[in-house]
Design a protein around this motif. Structure first.
Motif, PDB file in Angstrom:
ATOM      1  N   PHE A   1       0.287  -9.655  11.039  1.00 14.26           N
ATOM      2  CA  PHE A   1       0.055  -8.917  12.278  1.00 14.26           C
ATOM      3  C   PHE A   1       0.861  -9.489  13.429  1.00 14.26           C
ATOM      4  O   PHE A   1       1.475  -8.761  14.211  1.00 14.26           O
TER       5      PHE A   1
ATOM      6  N   ILE B   1      -1.635  -0.785   8.659  1.00 18.02           N
ATOM      7  CA  ILE B   1      -2.912  -1.476   8.496  1.00 18.02           C
ATOM      8  C   ILE B   1      -2.738  -2.939   8.857  1.00 18.02           C
ATOM      9  O   ILE B   1      -1.851  -3.621   8.336  1.00 18.02           O
ATOM     10  N   GLY B   2      -3.592  -3.426   9.744  1.00 28.49           N
ATOM     11  CA  GLY B   2      -3.544  -4.821  10.146  1.00 28.49           C
ATOM     12  C   GLY B   2      -3.889  -4.966  11.614  1.00 28.49           C
ATOM     13  O   GLY B   2      -3.593  -4.086  12.428  1.00 28.49           O
ATOM     14  N   SER B   3      -4.539  -6.055  11.958  1.00 22.82           N
ATOM     15  CA  SER B   3      -4.912  -6.332  13.340  1.00 22.82           C
ATOM     16  C   SER B   3      -5.209  -7.817  13.444  1.00 22.82           C
ATOM     17  O   SER B   3      -5.016  -8.573  12.491  1.00 22.82           O
TER      18      SER B   3
ATOM     19  N   THR C   1      -7.991  -9.072  13.422  1.00 23.16           N
ATOM     20  CA  THR C   1      -9.146  -9.385  12.578  1.00 23.16           C
ATOM     21  C   THR C   1      -9.040  -8.799  11.176  1.00 23.16           C
ATOM     22  O   THR C   1      -9.851  -9.120  10.312  1.00 23.16           O
ATOM     23  N   GLU C   2      -8.062  -7.942  10.927  1.00 24.52           N
ATOM     24  CA  GLU C   2      -7.891  -7.309   9.620  1.00 24.52           C
ATOM     25  C   GLU C   2      -6.564  -7.733   9.017  1.00 24.52           C
ATOM     26  O   GLU C   2      -5.528  -7.662   9.674  1.00 24.52           O
ATOM     27  N   PRO C   3      -6.556  -8.191   7.765  1.00 22.40           N
ATOM     28  CA  PRO C   3      -5.306  -8.644   7.151  1.00 22.40           C
ATOM     29  C   PRO C   3      -4.242  -7.548   7.144  1.00 22.40           C
ATOM     30  O   PRO C   3      -4.537  -6.378   6.907  1.00 22.40           O
ATOM     31  N   GLU C   4      -3.021  -7.958   7.401  1.00 23.45           N
ATOM     32  CA  GLU C   4      -1.893  -7.031   7.408  1.00 23.45           C
ATOM     33  C   GLU C   4      -1.537  -6.613   5.989  1.00 23.45           C
ATOM     34  O   GLU C   4      -1.607  -7.420   5.054  1.00 23.45           O
ATOM     35  N   GLN C   5      -1.156  -5.357   5.813  1.00 26.53           N
ATOM     36  CA  GLN C   5      -0.665  -4.856   4.536  1.00 26.53           C
ATOM     37  C   GLN C   5       0.696  -4.209   4.757  1.00 26.53           C
ATOM     38  O   GLN C   5       0.964  -3.670   5.825  1.00 26.53           O
TER      39      GLN C   5
ATOM     40  N   ARG D   1       0.867  -1.184   0.000  1.00 25.79           N
ATOM     41  CA  ARG D   1       0.000   0.000   0.000  1.00 25.79           C
ATOM     42  C   ARG D   1       0.906   1.237   0.000  1.00 25.79           C
ATOM     43  O   ARG D   1       1.491   1.592   1.019  1.00 25.79           O
TER      44      ARG D   1
END
Length: 526
Positions: free
Chosen positions: A391, A338-340, A342-346, A305
């Motif tokens: 993450f 970005i990433g957690s 529950t959210e995919p890492e970028q 990103r």
């Protein structure tokens, strides 16, 4: 008749760690030291790379695993570090005279048994030959340890085979059922039975069901004369003397302390190849064998990103002789990654705004690169353990950079450095900064600000990274910057969130020291 021949005998594991968020900065103000605003730190650390550190960490983790008051977070992290330690020590018999004397008497027998098991399984795997592909397996979460223990006890009552030996076989063959797949020889299920042998001892059960497979293993071993000749019966299960020794080793550990079942149950699956050791995490699923290089490339190169403006800025910075200075005046910006859980890492490259940690990431990556691809590769290695963009692999503690990215030289630049023990991720007032992730006991040093005299300043080097020591026991530092030898004296170059700054600035280091309790110094590994 040999019951099974697993393609993978548990030879080790990878220590996983997760983290999120960066500690909030502590910066100079016109009055007293501002209170640090903690954010979630990294809950786990990488194992030491030397025999002394490995042995000392292992003792700490072995005790935590035997402590009934340890939380699940502590147990999970300790078990994975325990496995990593035995894996590394097993590879280095030349370290035995250094590491073994550091193990206390009450843990020494368990230590010796684990090391012996590790070395026998490694030798057994190497004797079978290594390939450059990964297996067509699925890696799944195992049945709970308490449930499996019930099956082992039931099988012991029915067959006379001790529960600890059944558990040791289950561990070695499939990591307590984590491996869902067929071995190269055709063995199946959590206890790895050949279909023909299962037809004789499976009693009409399901070869893939833990209870049925464990009871069948008890029946098979009893039929092979386990009560009269244990080792011969185990050899019939898998015709290798090294296998027999490893089973007996792990069984002895479990029989002496059943709490170790929980530790072993938390171990991970690692597949040994000619390209190195590859972690197969829960969720791994390949319908056919896959080359290691293809698998690693798939996991190591997620989408990047990066805006067009950041790309243009990157090209300019790559050509500059002083990467850290190129950021002067760039706005401060928090929460750009970005990433957690529950959210995919970028893989984020945002050079339009930086905080203190992303600033350090970018500067260090620029120093190691000549072009965009080189920068992205360097950034992966700096920001993430093993270069894996995930993450749980992200480095959020300043001290996570040591020893791979930088060396902690705090105690060497000042004889007045203070050593402290912290429980990273544990809030001083109770609770966790990151619920669901472990507390990580660690020892570190810092130099009190009052002790940072001219002598200390004279041995700091341009490019050293300086962290503001955190008094909170769950954090290591609260802000990070770079040491610069300015024309008017030493400078702390940092991404400042102060209302008067809100950008990357040069702060006189002596002024900054008056606002923080102390500093931690990391020197980049070039």
């Amino acid at each position: 008749m040999t019951t099974c021949r697993a393609a993978l005998l548990l030879a080790g594991a990878l220590v996983l760690g997760g983290c999120a968020g960066d500690p909030a900065p502590t910066e100079p103000t016109s009055s007293a030291v501002p209170a640090p605003v903690p954010a979630p730190p990294a809950p786990s650390r990488e194992p030491a790379a030397d025999p002394v550190g490995l042995a000392d960490d292992l003792v700490h983790d072995e005790r935590a695993l035997r402590d009934p008051s340890s939380s699940e977070e502590v147990l999970a992290a300790a078990a994975r570090r325990q496995q990593a330690a035995y894996r590394t020590l097993g590879r280095h018999p030349e370290w035995d005279p250094i590491a073994r004397p550091r193990i206390p008497p009450e843990l020494l027998e368990s230590y010796d048994l684990n090391i012996d098991a590790r070395r026998n399984l490694s030798a057994l795997g190497e004797s079978s030959g290594l390939g450059d592909t990964l297996p067509a397996w699925r890696i799944v979460a195992p049945a709970p340890a308490e449930e499996l223990l019930g099956y082992y006890r039931e099988a012991e009552a029915a067959s006379g085979v001790p529960w600890a030996h059944l558990a040791a076989i289950n561990l070695i063959e499939t990591g307590f059922g984590r491996i869902a797949g067929t071995s190269t020889a055709g063995a199946q299920g959590p206890m790895q039975f050949m279909p023909g042998t299962w037809a004789q001892y499976g009693a009409g059960g399901d070869i893939h069901a833990p209870r049925d497979a464990i009871l069948a293993a008890g029946r098979f071993l009893a039929a092979q004369g386990f009560a009269a000749d244990r080792d011969n019966a185990l050899f019939r299960y898998n015709n290798s003397d090294r296998y027999v020794r490893a089973v007996n080793d792990y069984a002895a550990v479990l029989a002496a302390d059943p709490a170790m079942l929980g530790a072993y149950h938390r171990w991970e699956i690692y597949y040994v190849t000619t390209a190195g050791d590859v972690l197969l995490p829960v969720g791994y699923a390949e319908p056919a064998r896959i080359p290691v290089a293809e698998y690693r490339a798939r996991g190591a190169a997620p989408a990047v990103r990066m805006s067009e403006r950041s790309a243009q800025t990157l090209d300019r910075m790559l050509a500059a002789p002083d990467p850290s200075g190129e950021f002067l005046g760039i706005p401060y910006g928090a929460d750009t990654l970005i990433g957690s859980a529950t959210e995919p890492e970028q893989l984020v490259v945002d050079l339009e705004r930086v905080d203190c940690f992303t600033y350090a990431d970018y500067v260090e990556a620029l120093k190691r690169a000549e072009d965009r691809d080189g920068f992205l590769d360097a950034l992966r290695q700096i920001r993430y353990r093993d270069g894996v963009v995930a993450f749980e692999n992200r480095r959020h503690f300043f001290t996570d950079w040591a020893p791979t990215i930088a060396t902690d030289v705090t105690a060497t630049v000042s004889d007045r450095a203070v050593e402290v023990t912290k429980n990273l991720n544990q809030k001083d007032g109770g609770g966790l900064y990151l619920p669901g992730l472990p507390v990580v006991p660690t020892t570190m040093s810092y130099i009190p600000s009052a002790a940072v005299d001219d002598q200390v300043l004279s041995v700091l080097r341009p490019g050293d990274y300086i962290g503001a020591y955190a008094e909170d026991g769950g954090l290591d530092v609260t802000h990070v910057g770079i040491f610069v030898a300015g024309p008017d004296g030493p400078v702390f170059r940092n991404a400042s969130s102060l209302a008067a700054d809100q950008q990357v600035v040069d702060t006189p280091l002596r002024d900054y020291l008056r606002t923080v309790p102390g500093i931690v110094v990391l020197r980049p590994v070039l």
